[in-house]
Motif scaffolding. Sequence first.
Motif, PDB file in Angstrom:
ATOM      1  N   VAL A  37       2.890   1.746   8.742  1.00 51.83           N
ATOM      2  CA  VAL A  37       3.141   1.729  10.347  1.00 51.83           C
ATOM      3  C   VAL A  37       2.277   2.415  10.935  1.00 51.83           C
ATOM      4  CG1 VAL A  37       5.164   2.092  11.486  1.00 51.83           C
ATOM      5  CG2 VAL A  37       5.723   1.249   9.482  1.00 51.83           C
ATOM      6  N   THR A  38       1.914   1.854  12.019  1.00 55.41           N
ATOM      7  CA  THR A  38       0.990   2.556  13.325  1.00 55.41           C
ATOM      8  C   THR A  38       2.207   2.717  14.484  1.00 55.41           C
ATOM      9  OG1 THR A  38      -0.030   0.609  13.958  1.00 55.41           O
ATOM     10  CG2 THR A  38      -1.183   1.847  12.190  1.00 55.41           C
ATOM     11  N   GLY A  39       1.638   3.844  15.115  1.00 57.77           N
ATOM     12  CA  GLY A  39       2.593   3.724  16.508  1.00 57.77           C
ATOM     13  C   GLY A  39       1.851   4.986  17.548  1.00 57.77           C
TER      14      GLY A  39
ATOM     15  N   SER B 203      10.279   2.446   6.906  1.00 52.53           N
ATOM     16  CA  SER B 203      10.664   0.994   7.704  1.00 52.53           C
ATOM     17  C   SER B 203      10.248   0.033   6.815  1.00 52.53           C
ATOM     18  CB  SER B 203      10.201   1.072   9.059  1.00 52.53           C
ATOM     19  OG  SER B 203      10.641   1.968   9.851  1.00 52.53           O
ATOM     20  N   PRO B 204       9.086  -0.133   6.305  1.00 54.12           N
ATOM     21  CA  PRO B 204       8.503  -1.404   5.607  1.00 54.12           C
ATOM     22  C   PRO B 204       9.349  -1.246   3.973  1.00 54.12           C
ATOM     23  CG  PRO B 204       6.720   0.226   6.194  1.00 54.12           C
ATOM     24  CD  PRO B 204       7.797   0.914   6.380  1.00 54.12           C
ATOM     25  N   TYR B 205      10.057  -0.388   3.846  1.00 54.78           N
ATOM     26  CA  TYR B 205      10.758  -0.458   2.555  1.00 54.78           C
ATOM     27  C   TYR B 205      12.156  -0.375   2.343  1.00 54.78           C
ATOM     28  CZ  TYR B 205       5.745   0.487   1.365  1.00 54.78           C
ATOM     29  OH  TYR B 205       4.220   0.525   1.406  1.00 54.78           O
ATOM     30  N   LEU B 206      12.718  -0.670   3.564  1.00 58.04           N
ATOM     31  CA  LEU B 206      14.129  -0.222   3.795  1.00 58.04           C
ATOM     32  C   LEU B 206      14.899  -1.273   2.903  1.00 58.04           C
ATOM     33  CD1 LEU B 206      14.651   0.627   7.395  1.00 58.04           C
ATOM     34  CD2 LEU B 206      14.823   2.121   5.397  1.00 58.04           C
ATOM     35  N   LYS B 207      14.523  -2.774   2.835  1.00 58.85           N
ATOM     36  CA  LYS B 207      15.009  -3.727   2.125  1.00 58.85           C
ATOM     37  C   LYS B 207      14.894  -3.529   0.625  1.00 58.85           C
ATOM     38  CE  LYS B 207      14.594  -7.465   5.537  1.00 58.85           C
ATOM     39  NZ  LYS B 207      13.882  -8.950   5.787  1.00 58.85           N
ATOM     40  N   ASP B 208      13.970  -3.215   0.186  1.00 54.70           N
ATOM     41  CA  ASP B 208      13.781  -2.597  -1.282  1.00 54.70           C
ATOM     42  C   ASP B 208      14.561  -1.515  -1.528  1.00 54.70           C
ATOM     43  OD1 ASP B 208      11.575  -4.482  -1.649  1.00 54.70           O
ATOM     44  OD2 ASP B 208      10.060  -3.359  -1.071  1.00 54.70           O
ATOM     45  N   ILE B 209      14.867  -0.567  -0.807  1.00 57.07           N
ATOM     46  CA  ILE B 209      15.652   0.365  -1.046  1.00 57.07           C
ATOM     47  C   ILE B 209      17.147   0.158  -1.268  1.00 57.07           C
ATOM     48  CG2 ILE B 209      16.364   2.783  -0.092  1.00 57.07           C
ATOM     49  CD1 ILE B 209      13.870   3.295   0.854  1.00 57.07           C
TER      50      ILE B 209
ATOM     51  N   ASP C 142       1.998   6.148   9.435  1.00 59.74           N
ATOM     52  CA  ASP C 142       2.702   6.431   8.247  1.00 59.74           C
ATOM     53  C   ASP C 142       2.402   5.419   7.178  1.00 59.74           C
ATOM     54  OD1 ASP C 142       3.553   8.443   9.795  1.00 59.74           O
ATOM     55  OD2 ASP C 142       5.478   7.389  10.181  1.00 59.74           O
ATOM     56  N   GLY C 143       2.295   6.023   5.858  1.00 62.75           N
ATOM     57  CA  GLY C 143       2.092   4.988   4.874  1.00 62.75           C
ATOM     58  C   GLY C 143       2.304   5.737   3.404  1.00 62.75           C
ATOM     59  N   VAL C 144       1.828   5.016   2.517  1.00 63.74           N
ATOM     60  CA  VAL C 144       2.015   5.467   1.121  1.00 63.74           C
ATOM     61  C   VAL C 144       0.988   6.214   0.395  1.00 63.74           C
ATOM     62  CG1 VAL C 144       2.934   4.891  -1.257  1.00 63.74           C
ATOM     63  CG2 VAL C 144       3.772   3.798   0.852  1.00 63.74           C
ATOM     64  N   ILE C 145       1.081   7.480   0.218  1.00 61.00           N
ATOM     65  CA  ILE C 145      -0.038   8.090  -0.680  1.00 61.00           C
ATOM     66  C   ILE C 145       0.105   7.913  -2.021  1.00 61.00           C
ATOM     67  CG2 ILE C 145      -1.217  10.342  -0.689  1.00 61.00           C
ATOM     68  CD1 ILE C 145      -1.325   9.318   2.050  1.00 61.00           C
ATOM     69  N   VAL C 146      -0.989   7.407  -2.734  1.00 62.16           N
ATOM     70  CA  VAL C 146      -1.121   7.272  -4.004  1.00 62.16           C
ATOM     71  C   VAL C 146      -2.074   7.755  -4.824  1.00 62.16           C
ATOM     72  CG1 VAL C 146       0.055   4.818  -3.954  1.00 62.16           C
ATOM     73  CG2 VAL C 146      -2.457   5.291  -4.036  1.00 62.16           C
ATOM     74  N   LEU C 147      -2.436   8.084  -6.046  1.00 58.33           N
ATOM     75  CA  LEU C 147      -3.436   8.624  -6.859  1.00 58.33           C
ATOM     76  C   LEU C 147      -4.449   7.557  -6.714  1.00 58.33           C
ATOM     77  CD1 LEU C 147      -1.869  10.220  -9.910  1.00 58.33           C
ATOM     78  CD2 LEU C 147      -2.637  11.447  -7.725  1.00 58.33           C
ATOM     79  N   ASN C 148      -5.873   8.034  -6.544  1.00 58.05           N
ATOM     80  CA  ASN C 148      -6.962   7.144  -6.377  1.00 58.05           C
ATOM     81  C   ASN C 148      -6.876   6.387  -7.803  1.00 58.05           C
ATOM     82  OD1 ASN C 148      -7.453   7.599  -3.912  1.00 58.05           O
ATOM     83  ND2 ASN C 148      -8.987   9.094  -4.132  1.00 58.05           N
ATOM     84  N   LYS C 149      -6.846   7.041  -9.046  1.00 57.50           N
ATOM     85  CA  LYS C 149      -6.931   6.255 -10.253  1.00 57.50           C
ATOM     86  C   LYS C 149      -5.938   5.002 -10.648  1.00 57.50           C
ATOM     87  CE  LYS C 149      -3.861   9.194 -12.753  1.00 57.50           C
ATOM     88  NZ  LYS C 149      -3.665  10.279 -14.006  1.00 57.50           N
TER      89      LYS C 149
END
Length: 253
Positions: A214-216, A150-156, A122-129
Amino acid sequence: MKLQTFLYALACYSLIFASSLASAKSEDAKRFVVGVQNFNDYSPYSSFVNNTYSGFNRELLDAFAQDYGYEFVYMALPIKRLYRQFLDGTVDFKYPDNAIWSATQKEGHNILYSDPIVSFVDGVIVLNKNKPIQRDELNKLGMIAGFTPSPYLKDIDSKRLEVFETRSLEPLIKMLTTGRIDGIYTNLAVMRNHVSHHHDQTTLMSMSQTLPHVTGTRHLSTKLHPGMIVEFNQFLKQNRKLVNEIKQKHGLL
C-alpha cells in the motif's frame, strides 16, 4: 472612609481576578490535544518512551504550533482507543491520519484532512533467501498490534492467513529470521530505520515486490478546528525549506 477603602480594594481585586480569568481562558483557547499512536518505537516518525512523545511527527507539529502561537499536548493511545476518542471529540486532532484508514468507523463524521505531509509505503518484509514469494506461500504474517494490513484482510477473515501481533518490530524480526512467520507487514521507512540502528547491515531482508503493498500519504485531521487545518496548510507551503530540513533530519526526505 474605611468603607470606601474596602470597596476600592474589592474593586481592584475583582479587576485583577477577572483579568487573570480572561488570561487563563485565552491560554486554554490556544491549547489543543493531538491524539497520536502509542508505539514505543516507530522511528523515524515517532517514539513514545517514559511518557514522552518525540520524533519527526512532534517536531513538525511543534514548529507549526510555535509559529501560530498554539500549544499542542500529545495524548498517546492505542490505535482503536485513539480513533474512538478522536471521533467523540475528546482529542482535537489526530496525527497521522488518512481518509481511507478506518473508513467504515469514520462514516457519518465530518473530518477535514490537511494537505499531504509525507508519503508512505506499507508492505511485507521477507527474507531475501525466500524471494520471490507468492501470495499463497504467505501463511503466517507478523505485524505491530493495531496495524491494519488492508491487502490481506480477506485472507485473515477466511483464516487462510494467521496473524501474529507484537508491540514492537524486534520480536517480529526474530520470528522472521527463525522461520516462525513468513513475513512482516509494516512501514518500509520504519523497518529501514530499525534495521540500520539495531542490526548488522548484512541482515538479509527487504520488502517483497511480488506481494501486495500500500502506498499513500499521511495527514493531520480534525473534526473540531477546520480553520487550523487551513493555517497548517499555509504553514506547509510557506515553510517548505524548514519542513524539508525536518524531513531530512529524520530520513524522510
